[in-house]
Design an enzyme around this catalytic site. Structure first.
Site, PDB file in Angstrom:
ATOM      1  CD  GLU A 117     -19.661  41.720  25.335  1.00  0.00           C
ATOM      2  OE1 GLU A 117     -19.023  42.723  25.743  1.00  0.00           O
ATOM      3  OE2 GLU A 117     -19.897  41.502  24.124  1.00  0.00           O
ATOM      4  CG  ASP A 188     -14.061  43.992  21.882  1.00  0.00           C
ATOM      5  OD1 ASP A 188     -13.765  43.999  20.678  1.00  0.00           O
ATOM      6  OD2 ASP A 188     -14.987  43.297  22.348  1.00  0.00           O
TER       7      ASP A 188
END
Length: 818
Positions: A117, A188
């Protein structure tokens, strides 16, 4: 002193357990060569939220996790001057980061992947249509993506280099973004993530410029087909189903691919740059797959260049060369055919291939023909004095020489006008409808066919009777015989079903084949068991409808859609069954919405374009169409439906609801709001004259004049009683010996079939009596009233004309008593 037996046994068991524990880890070792690493994949994400919120979500109570978190030094919620990497989950353990996704044939990606992340806060605005849609896919949102901090990229490169050393099974094509593995839900790490910079550091995949240029030059003049691009995306790793159309999943996958590899052209469209990039990657990393796909590309282009072979067009019910080549040893059956005609109607066309003398009999009578018939010339002969109603006989008796041949065409029966002759026979029908008009019913048009003749064609009342306050207009617009109507669910039969029947006749569709054979994405939750027949027979297990156009409660909220492509995806992949397959018949719009998509998939054309081009145009039906206001039809040519849009005089509301009087816009909410006006269950507009031709075509057995639309076996297949419910055929509603007498009346033959439409339309086709009835009304163009049980109803729905059966009964009586 000896121990009790039970105690001796217990001590022995305890001693054995101690010995076994002591031996643990001392097994003989024999290492297998058939072993691999657990980690196969790295998935890179952006957080979309700041550092502190990310910690809360990934560490504390969010229910999600990741192996690593890369901080952003510019993030105000982060207490640090430099980007850093924080390990949240050990690489040997499973983190909850990937969710539902697929890559290179693998599912359950949390089991085999490492998640990274990266703190990066994008800002997205969602459109109204997708406010309740799951995920944050960029195609459904307007998003701005900030650049990644250079320190973050340095940290990611260092981290990835270590991960690759520890996990040697991770290949360059297995370093992906969240959008790559879940393209319909995620965007993403976005189009600003520097994949190429990682590639230069030895991390991940990228194409070679020379191979890109070579493919771009090849694809610019001739793009790969959509199906081939779907296969190529799948070959690289994307979980795309090859459907052959640019559907929602394909556009989503292209978005994800472009965000990774074509970041200056993120549009979701198939273009030469995107295609070239994909094939260049395949050539570099999957050369064997690339060779197969390029061979397919070459074959497809060669087929396109050669052109599809034109199907042989049959110009009538008889269109054959005589003498017949396929001859039987039973001499009496050769050179003879039956044809349908009505008394006093019909013609025959003869074209000899060489000059010859011919002898032909019609119904056993020898015709007087030109002598000789000149080679290559077409001769037209009237059969009006020879034909009778029913099956007629044709026989070639002889030609001058054994080598002579003769092309014979006998067109299908066509309608003739006999309304003057029958004008006084329908007084009871006129009395019923006119009384309803006098009592407040808005309007109707009625057309009746008997024995190939139009015996009644009458307009009643008004096409536009009320203003938007429900008050009668001072100058209402009269109904005309040629007025167009929103035929509502008669769309199912006279668009979708006719298209399906045509495709069956052409050998392009088998009704007993599972639907997923034609719609590969139609899988899961029992969909594989549903055949085309199950949907046509309304016993697939679907509920009556899914109201895509308005948000539903709870889990139904995800079915909201104002986009045909998204609605189509929901129909084929998400709409649940209410019960098991073939449990009992339940009339459902969902079945025919899916069947409309089936027509589009097989033909490669939109439903309206296919029907208008290949069914209506050959029959010269210029007033049967979808979205008529977009195709040159004026509102004044169309009967009005609901006075206040879909609002039931303000009693119903939902976002974007229409409140104006509907005239030329399909009334059905699912068709209008969620399918762009073109759906398999509703959306067709027509007038009684065009429908008369379509119905006569069916009475004839599949053709009209010189147009053969379908074969008799297909017609029999679709109109035969369903094993699940005798009141249905395949799609068609059947009279079924009085089972549906509310629609067909008490006199229809058991073989009669037809349909009704919610707006006030009814059709009856009775081949046994050479009879067809089309009754179009605008029954819903009336004020809304409260019912005794607190519900709502249209005033027009209370009249006998709106109930169909009484009008149809009086028509049968007029004809049978004539």
């Amino acid at each position: 002193m000896s121990l009790p037996l039970w105690l001796s046994r217990s001590l022995l068991m305890l001693l054995s357990a101690v010995v076994m524990i002591g031996c643990a880890g001392q097994y003989q070792q024999m290492p297998s060569k058939n072993v691999g690493e657990r980690i196969k994949l790295v998935v890179i994400h952006y957080t979309a939220i700041d550092y502190q919120k990310s910690v809360h979500t990934l560490v504390d109570e969010g229910g999600l996790s990741s192996h690593y978190l890369v901080t952003d030094p510019n993030d105000a919620s982060f207490d640090g001057d430099n980007a850093s990497v924080i390990q949240l989950v050990d690489e040997s353990r499973r983190a909850w980061h990937a969710g539902k996704g697929q890559w290179q044939g693998r599912n359950h990606l949390n089991d085999t992947s490492i998640g990274i992340e990266v703190v990066n806060v994008s800002h997205c605005e969602v459109s109204v249509e997708y406010a309740n849609a799951p995920g944050e896919h960029s195609r459904h949102r307007l998003c701005t993506y900030p650049d990644y901090h250079p320190q973050q990229i340095e940290q990611i490169i260092s981290l990835m280099q270590g991960i690759l050393l520890r996990n040697p099974d991770i290949t360059p094509t297995a370093i992906v973004g969240h959008a790559d593995i879940a393209f319909s839900r995620k965007s993403d790490p976005g189009p600003r993530f520097p994949w190429y910079q990682l590639y230069l550091a030895g991390i991940g995949a990228w194409y070679d410029a020379a191979e890109l240029k070579e493919h771009w030059e090849q694809f610019t003049p001739a793009l790969p087909s959509v199906g081939l691009m779907q296969a190529a995306l799948q070959a690289y790793g994307y979980g795309v189903v090859e459907t052959g159309i640019a559907d929602e999943q394909t556009i989503d996958a292209l978005f994800a691919f472009q965000m990774h590899f074509v970041q200056d052209n993120v549009s979701g469209t198939l273009d030469s740059e995107t295609a070239a990039t994909l094939f260049a990657l395949l050539e570099k990393y999957f050369p064997q797959k690339h060779r197969k796909l390029m061979a397919r590309y070459t074959n497809e282009q060669q087929r396109l260049a050669a052109g599809a072979a034109e199907p042989q067009v049959k110009l009538g019910q008889i269109d054959a060369v005589f003498p017949q080549q396929d001859r039987s040893t039973r001499t009496e059956v050769n050179d003879k055919l039956g044809f349908k005609a009505f008394k006093g109607q019909g013609e025959m066309l003869l074209t000899p291939h060489s000059t010859t003398q011919a002898q032909i009999k019609i119904n056993g009578e020898l015709l007087t023909l030109d002598d000789p018939l000149e080679a290559g010339q077409t001769y037209t002969y009237s059969l009006q004095r020879r034909t009778h109603t029913g099956t007629n006989t044709f026989e070639l008796v002889s030609l001058s020489a054994p080598e002579d041949t003769l092309q014979v065409v006998i067109p299908w029966p066509v309608l003739t006008d006999a309304t003057q002759k029958w004008q006084s026979e329908f007084t009871e029908v006129d009395k019923l409808i006119n009384q309803d008009i006098e009592d407040g019913f808005p309007g109707a048009v009625l057309l009746v066919i008997k024995d190939g003749q139009i015996v009644k064609r009458t307009a009643y009342g008004n096409a536009l009777k009320f203003d938007e306050n429900g008050q009668p207009l001072a100058n209402p617009q009269p109904m005309m015989p040629g007025t167009l109507f929103d035929v509502a669910s008669n769309t199912k039969m006279f668009a979708t079903n006719l298209a399906l029947m045509k495709l069956v006749s052409e050998g392009k569709l088998d009704v007993d084949t599972p639907l997923y054979h034609y719609l590969p994405e139609y899988t899961g939750d029992g969909r594989e068991a549903r055949t085309v027949r199950d949907l046509l027979s309304h016993h697939s297990g679907y509920g009556p409808e899914v109201r895509f156009f308005e948000p539903g409660p709870g889990r139904m909220a995800k079915f909201k859609s104002r986009d045909k492509q998204h609605t189509s995806t929901l129909l084929t992949t998400a709409v649940p069954f209410r019960e098991g397959n073939r449990q009992h018949t339940a009339y459902s719009d969902t079945n025919f919405m899916l069947l409309g998509l089936l027509v589009e998939r097989i033909t490669g054309m939109s439903l309206d374009r296919y029907c208008e081009q290949f069914i209506y145009a050959p029959l010269r039906l210029n007033h049967t169409l979808f979205n008529p206001l977009e195709k040159g039809i004026l509102p004044s040519q169309i009967a009005a439906t609901e006075i206040n849009g879909n609002s039931r005089s303000g009693h119903i509301t939902f976002p974007g609801i229409r409140t104006h009087t509907l005239r030329g816009e399909v009334h059905d909410e699912k068709a209008w709001y969620s399918m762009g006006g073109v759906s398999g269950h509703a959306g067709l507009f027509s007038n009684v004259d065009d429908f008369a031709v379509l119905m006569q075509m069916l009475i004839n057995g599949g053709g009209y004049d010189k147009v053969t639309m379908l074969d008799k076996d297909t017609l029999s297949l679709f109109t035969a009683p369903s094993s699940a419910n005798q009141g249905f055929g395949l799609g068609w509603r059947r009279a079924a010996d009085g089972r549906n007498r509310w629609h067909f009346g008490p006199y229809a033959s058991s073989t009669a079939f037809g349909h009704t439409g919610w707006t006030g339309t009814a059709t009856v086709i009775d081949p046994a009596q050479n009879l067809a009835i089309v009754l179009f009304t605008n029954a819903r163009h009336t004020p809304v009233e409260n019912t005794a049980n607190g519900g709502l109803t249209f005033a027009g729905s209370q009249f006998e004309t709106a109930g169909y059966g009484s009008v149809i009964t009086r028509i049968y009586e007029a004809l049978l008593n004539h």
